[in-house]
Design a protein around this motif. Structure first.
Motif, PDB file in Angstrom:
ATOM      1  N   PHE A  83       0.828  -1.189   0.000  1.00  0.00           N
ATOM      2  CA  PHE A  83       0.000   0.000   0.000  1.00  0.00           C
ATOM      3  C   PHE A  83       0.870   1.249   0.000  1.00  0.00           C
ATOM      4  N   LEU A  84       0.319   2.324  -0.523  1.00  0.00           N
ATOM      5  CA  LEU A  84       0.905   3.651  -0.362  1.00  0.00           C
ATOM      6  C   LEU A  84       0.162   4.312   0.791  1.00  0.00           C
ATOM      7  N   LEU A  85       0.879   4.584   1.881  1.00  0.00           N
ATOM      8  CA  LEU A  85       0.267   5.143   3.091  1.00  0.00           C
ATOM      9  C   LEU A  85       0.541   6.633   3.199  1.00  0.00           C
ATOM     10  N   LEU A  86      -0.057   7.262   4.190  1.00  0.00           N
ATOM     11  CA  LEU A  86       0.178   8.681   4.429  1.00  0.00           C
ATOM     12  C   LEU A  86       1.659   8.957   4.674  1.00  0.00           C
ATOM     13  N   SER A 121      -2.520   0.769  -4.606  1.00  0.00           N
ATOM     14  CA  SER A 121      -3.639   0.949  -3.687  1.00  0.00           C
ATOM     15  C   SER A 121      -3.173   1.781  -2.496  1.00  0.00           C
ATOM     16  N   VAL A 122      -3.999   2.727  -2.080  1.00  0.00           N
ATOM     17  CA  VAL A 122      -3.619   3.622  -0.989  1.00  0.00           C
ATOM     18  C   VAL A 122      -4.452   3.356   0.266  1.00  0.00           C
ATOM     19  N   PHE A 123      -3.827   3.609   1.396  1.00  0.00           N
ATOM     20  CA  PHE A 123      -4.412   3.578   2.738  1.00  0.00           C
ATOM     21  C   PHE A 123      -4.572   2.170   3.311  1.00  0.00           C
ATOM     22  N   GLY A 124      -5.581   1.405   2.889  1.00  0.00           N
ATOM     23  CA  GLY A 124      -5.817   0.088   3.461  1.00  0.00           C
ATOM     24  C   GLY A 124      -6.243   0.173   4.918  1.00  0.00           C
ATOM     25  N   ALA A 125      -6.133  -0.938   5.627  1.00  0.00           N
ATOM     26  CA  ALA A 125      -6.609  -1.003   7.008  1.00  0.00           C
ATOM     27  C   ALA A 125      -5.708  -0.246   7.976  1.00  0.00           C
ATOM     28  N   THR A 126      -4.497   0.068   7.552  1.00  0.00           N
ATOM     29  CA  THR A 126      -3.530   0.715   8.443  1.00  0.00           C
ATOM     30  C   THR A 126      -3.804   2.199   8.635  1.00  0.00           C
ATOM     31  N   ASP A 127      -4.180   2.882   7.582  1.00  0.00           N
ATOM     32  CA  ASP A 127      -4.316   4.339   7.606  1.00  0.00           C
ATOM     33  C   ASP A 127      -5.723   4.785   7.987  1.00  0.00           C
ATOM     34  N   VAL A 128      -5.802   5.886   8.694  1.00  0.00           N
ATOM     35  CA  VAL A 128      -7.086   6.518   9.026  1.00  0.00           C
ATOM     36  C   VAL A 128      -6.988   8.001   8.641  1.00  0.00           C
ATOM     37  N   ASP A 153      -0.272   3.046 -13.701  1.00  0.00           N
ATOM     38  CA  ASP A 153      -1.449   3.308 -14.520  1.00  0.00           C
ATOM     39  C   ASP A 153      -2.603   3.948 -13.746  1.00  0.00           C
ATOM     40  N   GLY A 154      -2.438   4.079 -12.438  1.00  0.00           N
ATOM     41  CA  GLY A 154      -3.508   4.691 -11.677  1.00  0.00           C
ATOM     42  C   GLY A 154      -3.465   4.335 -10.210  1.00  0.00           C
ATOM     43  N   VAL A 155      -4.597   4.573  -9.540  1.00  0.00           N
ATOM     44  CA  VAL A 155      -4.645   4.418  -8.089  1.00  0.00           C
ATOM     45  C   VAL A 155      -5.993   3.844  -7.659  1.00  0.00           C
ATOM     46  N   ASP A 156      -5.941   3.007  -6.645  1.00  0.00           N
ATOM     47  CA  ASP A 156      -7.139   2.455  -6.012  1.00  0.00           C
ATOM     48  C   ASP A 156      -7.228   3.032  -4.606  1.00  0.00           C
ATOM     49  N   VAL A 157      -8.399   3.546  -4.235  1.00  0.00           N
ATOM     50  CA  VAL A 157      -8.589   4.188  -2.934  1.00  0.00           C
ATOM     51  C   VAL A 157      -9.250   3.196  -1.976  1.00  0.00           C
ATOM     52  N   ASP A 158      -8.418   2.547  -1.176  1.00  0.00           N
ATOM     53  CA  ASP A 158      -8.910   1.571  -0.195  1.00  0.00           C
ATOM     54  C   ASP A 158      -9.001   2.274   1.163  1.00  0.00           C
TER      55      ASP A 158
END
Length: 331
Positions: A83-86, A121-128, A153-158
């Motif tokens: 994931f890409l996190l904050l 994919s960004v955030f996931g269960a780790t980020d708030v 090619d882009g980003v998924d907002v999880d």
């Protein structure tokens, strides 16, 4: 100016296709992209694929910094590095950054040849993001810059800031709306993929004080290419049969089955069915691949063509999606 430039590039591509690919000459060009400049080639290579979407996430370490070979992903058309996190890239998103530019370009070329888009994919269960006070516009700018820097090619907002969503104040919804709008200013539609991965209950009407994902869809749904809906981790009996996955959800999460979400205003073919690869990949919501194949076939027979998402590689690979697609879109 940007829109005009994109129009010219796409028009040139279409003209080339009509002139050369449709001419019927025997000495066809060596590539359908011959005659286009590098910018046009890049845009066409990133262009958002049409449904059905077959998406697989990759967060688990597999012993290599490189994503799996395209041959291991036969049957999928989107691979999501997670994931890409904050605070920056972690896990397989971080592994992607350790590769050289030439290594990344080679992998992207192999994936493109196999019809596979590579996104993060960004955030996931780790980020708030909302609860931690992250600015949505600044965060979107940072994410977009990362996508461009690493040629994805882009980003998924999880987004999984459950406390913010459950509070019912609208803060979560408004954060996602602002974030999505800014992402699209930086990652234009048609040039880059932008998806969201909400849990299915967030589509239940009159359940969320801030309006839930139905509000988000009403405000920015036109900017979102599709939804990788998480039909899992919502209760031991939730979304575990074809009936409560497709047509009639429980009273706990009312009107959150696939066709119910569509009936409440979300285009059916923007809804991708998300499931865990194995029972160990989620707390609950698992459906065996052969049974899921039946559900997918039933949905397709009713006019749905959204596709399937799975969490995660390598627990799911080519054999998993081949089974799931067997009765609908055979690989």
């Amino acid at each position: 100016m940007a829109q005009f430039t994109l129009f010219r590039l796409v028009a040139a591509a279409l003209l080339f296709a009509v002139t050369y690919l449709g001419s019927g000459v025997n000495s066809a060009p060596s590539s359908s992209l011959d005659g286009l400049d590098n910018q046009a080639r890049d845009i066409l290579a990133r262009a958002t694929p049409a449904a059905p979407h077959f998406v697989i996430y990759s967060d688990k370490w597999t012993g290599s910094s490189s994503p799996p070979a395209a041959s291991q992903l036969k049957g999928y058309n989107v691979f999501a590095l997670s994931f890409l996190l904050l605070e920056g890239a972690w896990d397989n998103a971080q592994a992607w950054t350790t590769l050289s530019a030439s290594e990344r370009a080679s992998i992207k070329s192999q994936y493109a040849a196999a019809g596979i888009k590579l996104i993060v994919s960004v955030f996931g269960a780790t980020d708030v993001p909302t609860s931690s006070g992250a600015d949505p516009v600044k965060t979107a700018n940072t994410v977009a810059a990362w996508v461009k820097q690493y040629s994805l090619d882009g980003v998924d907002v999880d987004y999984e800031d459950f406390n913010a969503f459950d509070a019912g104040t609208g803060a979560a919804e408004n954060w996602l709306i602002s974030f999505t709008k800014q992402l699209r200013t930086q990652l234009p539609q048609g040039d880059y993929i932008l998806t969201h991965a909400p849990v299915a209950p967030w589509f239940s009407p009159n359940k969320w004080g801030g309006g839930g994902y139905l509000k988000i869809h009403s405000q920015v749904g036109s900017l979102i290419d599709w939804y990788n809906v998480q039909f899992y981790n919502q209760g031991s009996t939730e979304y575990t049969t074809c009936d409560n996955l497709l047509t009639t959800s429980s009273s706990t999460w009312p009107q959150s089955a696939l066709f119910q979400i569509s009936a409440n205003g979300v285009p059916l073919n923007k809804l991708v069915i998300g499931k865990p690869a194995t029972s160990g990949d989620a707390s609950n919501g698992y459906i065996a691949p052969a049974t899921l194949a039946t559900c997918v076939s039933q949905a397709k027979n009713k006019g749905w063509t959204g596709g399937v998402m799975v969490w995660e590689f390598p627990d799911a690979s080519a054999s998993w999606i081949s089974t799931v697609r067997a009765s609908s879109w055979p690989v």
